[in-house]
Motif scaffolding. Sequence first.
Motif, short mmCIF file in Angstrom:
data_model
loop_
_atom_site.label_atom_id
_atom_site.label_comp_id
_atom_site.label_asym_id
_atom_site.label_seq_id
_atom_site.Cartn_x
_atom_site.Cartn_y
_atom_site.Cartn_z
N GLY A 7 0.83 -1.20 0.00
CA GLY A 7 0.00 0.00 0.00
C GLY A 7 0.86 1.25 0.00
N VAL A 8 0.23 2.39 0.20
CA VAL A 8 0.94 3.66 0.18
C VAL A 8 0.61 4.45 1.44
CG1 VAL A 8 1.06 3.83 -2.33
CG2 VAL A 8 -0.89 4.81 -1.13
N GLU A 9 1.56 5.28 1.83
CA GLU A 9 1.39 6.15 2.99
C GLU A 9 1.99 7.50 2.67
OE1 GLU A 9 2.33 6.09 7.79
OE2 GLU A 9 3.61 4.96 6.43
N PHE A 10 1.26 8.56 2.99
CA PHE A 10 1.74 9.92 2.75
C PHE A 10 1.68 10.72 4.04
CE2 PHE A 10 -0.39 8.58 -1.19
CZ PHE A 10 0.62 8.74 -2.11
N LEU A 11 2.69 11.53 4.27
CA LEU A 11 2.59 12.57 5.28
C LEU A 11 2.48 13.89 4.52
CD1 LEU A 11 2.57 13.44 8.22
CD2 LEU A 11 5.06 13.61 8.14
N GLN A 51 -1.85 15.03 12.23
CA GLN A 51 -0.63 14.82 12.99
C GLN A 51 0.03 16.17 13.24
OE1 GLN A 51 1.90 11.64 11.58
NE2 GLN A 51 3.73 12.69 12.32
N GLY A 52 0.16 16.52 14.52
CA GLY A 52 0.72 17.83 14.83
C GLY A 52 -0.26 18.92 14.47
N PHE A 53 0.27 20.09 14.13
CA PHE A 53 -0.59 21.25 13.85
C PHE A 53 -1.07 21.30 12.42
CE2 PHE A 53 -0.73 25.75 12.37
CZ PHE A 53 -1.91 26.11 13.01
N ASP A 54 -0.17 21.07 11.47
CA ASP A 54 -0.51 21.33 10.07
C ASP A 54 -0.20 20.15 9.15
OD1 ASP A 54 2.21 21.45 10.24
OD2 ASP A 54 2.45 23.36 9.18
N ARG A 55 -0.23 18.92 9.71
CA ARG A 55 0.11 17.76 8.89
C ARG A 55 -1.00 16.71 8.94
NH1 ARG A 55 6.59 17.35 10.36
NH2 ARG A 55 7.13 19.32 9.30
N ILE A 56 -1.10 15.97 7.86
CA ILE A 56 -2.13 14.93 7.73
C ILE A 56 -1.43 13.66 7.25
CG2 ILE A 56 -4.26 14.25 6.57
CD1 ILE A 56 -4.74 17.28 6.05
N ARG A 57 -1.64 12.57 7.98
CA ARG A 57 -1.06 11.29 7.57
C ARG A 57 -2.15 10.44 6.93
NH1 ARG A 57 3.64 8.78 8.12
NH2 ARG A 57 4.42 10.39 9.54
N VAL A 58 -1.87 9.95 5.74
CA VAL A 58 -2.82 9.15 4.97
C VAL A 58 -2.20 7.78 4.72
CG1 VAL A 58 -4.13 8.96 2.83
CG2 VAL A 58 -3.73 11.21 3.84
N ARG A 59 -2.90 6.72 5.17
CA ARG A 59 -2.45 5.35 4.92
C ARG A 59 -3.53 4.64 4.10
NH1 ARG A 59 -1.39 5.76 10.56
NH2 ARG A 59 0.83 5.99 11.01
N ILE A 60 -3.11 4.03 3.00
CA ILE A 60 -4.06 3.34 2.13
C ILE A 60 -3.51 1.95 1.83
CG2 ILE A 60 -5.36 3.44 -0.01
CD1 ILE A 60 -4.85 6.44 -0.08
#
Length: 908
Positions: free
Chosen positions: A67-71, A195-204
């Motif tokens: 799969g893929v993961e993005f921060l 995640q934190g103030f201005d980050r988004i973690r996406v796991r697919i």
Amino acid sequence: MDKVFNARFIFVLIVTALCLYFVWPTFDYFMFVRSLPEEPTREQVQEKRDKLAEANMIKLGLDLQGGVEFLIQVDTDQLVRQNLRDRADSLRRQFQTESVDATVEYKEDNNTIDVKLDNPTDDAKIAADVLERQSSVFDWDGNAAARLGGDQALTLRPEEKQLNFETTNAIESALKTVRRRVDEYGLTQPEVVKQGFDRIRVRIPGETDPERIRKGLLRTAYLEFRLLHPNHAEVITQFTKPGTQIIRDEFLEDVFVEETQTTVKKLKRNIPGVPAGYQLFLGKDTRTSNTGEVTTTENIAYLLENKAEVTGGDLRRASSITDMQDIENPYKVTLEFGPEGTEKFADVTRYHTGEQFAIVLDGEVNSAPRINEPILTGRCEISGNFTQQDAHDLALVLKAGSLQAPLKVIEENAVGASLGQDSIIDSGRALMIGGVAVVIMMIVVYNVAGVVAVLAMLLNVLLILAILSLAGATLTLSGIGGILLTMGMAVDANVLIYERLREELDSGKPMRPAMNAAFGSAFSVILDSNITSLLPALVLILFEVVEGSIRGFWTALAIGLIANLYTGLTVTRALIEVWVAKFKKISVGKLRLLNKVNFDFMAYRKIGYPISLVLIGVSVFYLTVHGVNPGIDFTGGVLATVDAKSAQVERADIQRAVDETFHDAKVVHVLNTTLYQVTVPQAADETLEDIQTTLGSIFNTDKDYMPANSVVIKSTQSVAQTVGAEFQWTAFWTILVASLIILGYIALRFRPVFGMGAVAALLHDLIITLGIFIVLGRSMTLDIVSGLLIVLGYSVNDTIVVFDRIRETMGEKYGRNMKEIINLAINRTLSRTLFTSGSTLLTVLAMLIFGGVGLKDFALVLLLGIITGTYSSIFVASALVDSYMTYREKKEGLEAVHGKKKAVKIGA
């Protein structure tokens, strides 16, 4: 006759039953998935989704199923800059509407806007009124009219509260939009978390096309419909090249796009001659000939109204269609507006029939069709030489909504499904081999009591799985490593209890008093040792220091350590009590290593000191001269795991291939596999996507020494340089904070001299472990930082066991000097040290040899740390305490150092 089943045993049965209840959905789901054919029916797919939705269960991480993961980071700086540019444009238009001649200039270096009037005497009052209407948006010094009436420019700053509100709102909006976009793809078990103030973690999990997902997630997808100038064909000629619709070069400027790390041509912000109420936009026209040839005309100029008549916010649905009658643009996106949008669209097309209506997507004109008749249905189409996939993905992002702020990927991880399957096999093998080795050792050494320890260990694993299932947590390859390490550490509590039980039985005590004494004596050391290992885990998890796969390790380890306290102090005792109640005794084995030895360890401290100093000196020298060999976590870049399918391809061939393109690339062979890890640092002028694309082309190209496709990329991980710099501080502060917490706990439990000995042992273990690891050519990553933290916990764990026995021996052997007391304490705990280190080493070796590519370096650090930690607890921590106390004894006398009371304690 004693009661066989006591309350403690009944409690254990209840907890075990609950654990089985919570684990069953996970077991049932994976058994169902295993039974599915390669091409399941629609009903089977739906049943699979229903099972996932019905109950909490353990999910497999990306490294176990691909799969893929993005921060993703919300670019708040770019948001502020864009907002200020837009406000500067708005002020220009307002001044133009009020017939005020003014220069409005946005200053990007300090995010301010300078306003200077051409005719300050005549226009100062009107301009000040315009600015007063913007008082909630801007701050400025002094009276606006007075400042504008002078020779100097008035500097406008964004109002702080409004700026914070817009930034926070944009981040929350981005989170919702990203979630909607991920949901629109119809993916299985996606995870989108802030995640934190201005980050988004996406796991697919299971996704095989990271580029497509990345484009879909990052696209702004801001849709507008604007009317063209009524005399567009005539007015636009003053801005275009003669005889064309292409904008003149003097109206363009080079703009660096941070998201793609490229420079593109953009319209200048302040173009003279633009009619009031209108803006210049650019578009492009792509056409496909009957022969299939595609031609694109860039930078076509359009003069559009400032106001958007209809926006994407009015959309109700968007979908892609195929129109085979349109040869040039067969794939299109149809839009359908809601009631309010339909009414707006109807009004515009009704009152502007015969005029052109531009469709603007992400600031670029997609097309500008003429309104031939009123459109009352609220439906229209977008075309633009899309592929079928492009049209489908555009419809998805339009339906999910636009982004208020730009996004950029700062970390990416893509794992192929085949590597995930290999990881499951490898980790399962490691878990089985490590577990079997520990089981054999415990049964051989402790007989029936060893069987009890094995049952307690299995219940420990069951409790971990139950908590993970109850929380709906994700199990990663590192998480399996955490469970494996917990199995080794779970045995430690039983070893402590059994060694104590052996001592009590050897002293002649009956079974029951001996049991009570053994569990009572072991309680404090089990508590201390597990807490000192748990503290680093809590620091990393609660403060969100670790993410991705390695977070699964720390989560599993933290849960396992808590479970250790339950199984070691409750389960083991309950099972032993039941056995003793039934059979009146329990066998704790006859195999004993170094039993009743009386070795003078402290006599060899003068040899141990030089050995440690030499190892520390060599490690410090090597680390100073060569550095720590930072991985991409700290430098930024791409790490690709590749599989050499051909036996003829060796590490040197892969290194040669990447060296032809990348200067600082590094290739490392993964032990006992056909896998290689290729690390490419990110250069200032490269994007992470460029590196990934180039790596793919390298292995797809036929070479004399390496045939095309003989090396296959199984997974990639990329980290932006900015994030790498952050990770350096993260690593430093993590180790510092965890060390201080551990030492603070020791200070509460022991006197300062023992704390100083523990500090020295910690530094000793960290420096030597890291030095040997780097000498072996390995790279420093966040996973390795996590491994060093475990070394911290393990080192203190072993030291505490020795210190606890020293504390006890001082009370028993009052009047003896410290050297004799320490030697006696170490000799008493030597058997425990060997068995515990042995059981933990067995599990770590299983991770190192069989645990898969994701655990190799991690297990190597643990292996080095366990060896140095076992050594330092005797020849560093205890030896330093002995040296200091012996010095005081000679200088001040035994009674002055140890006090007059017989029951002397070294604890706080």
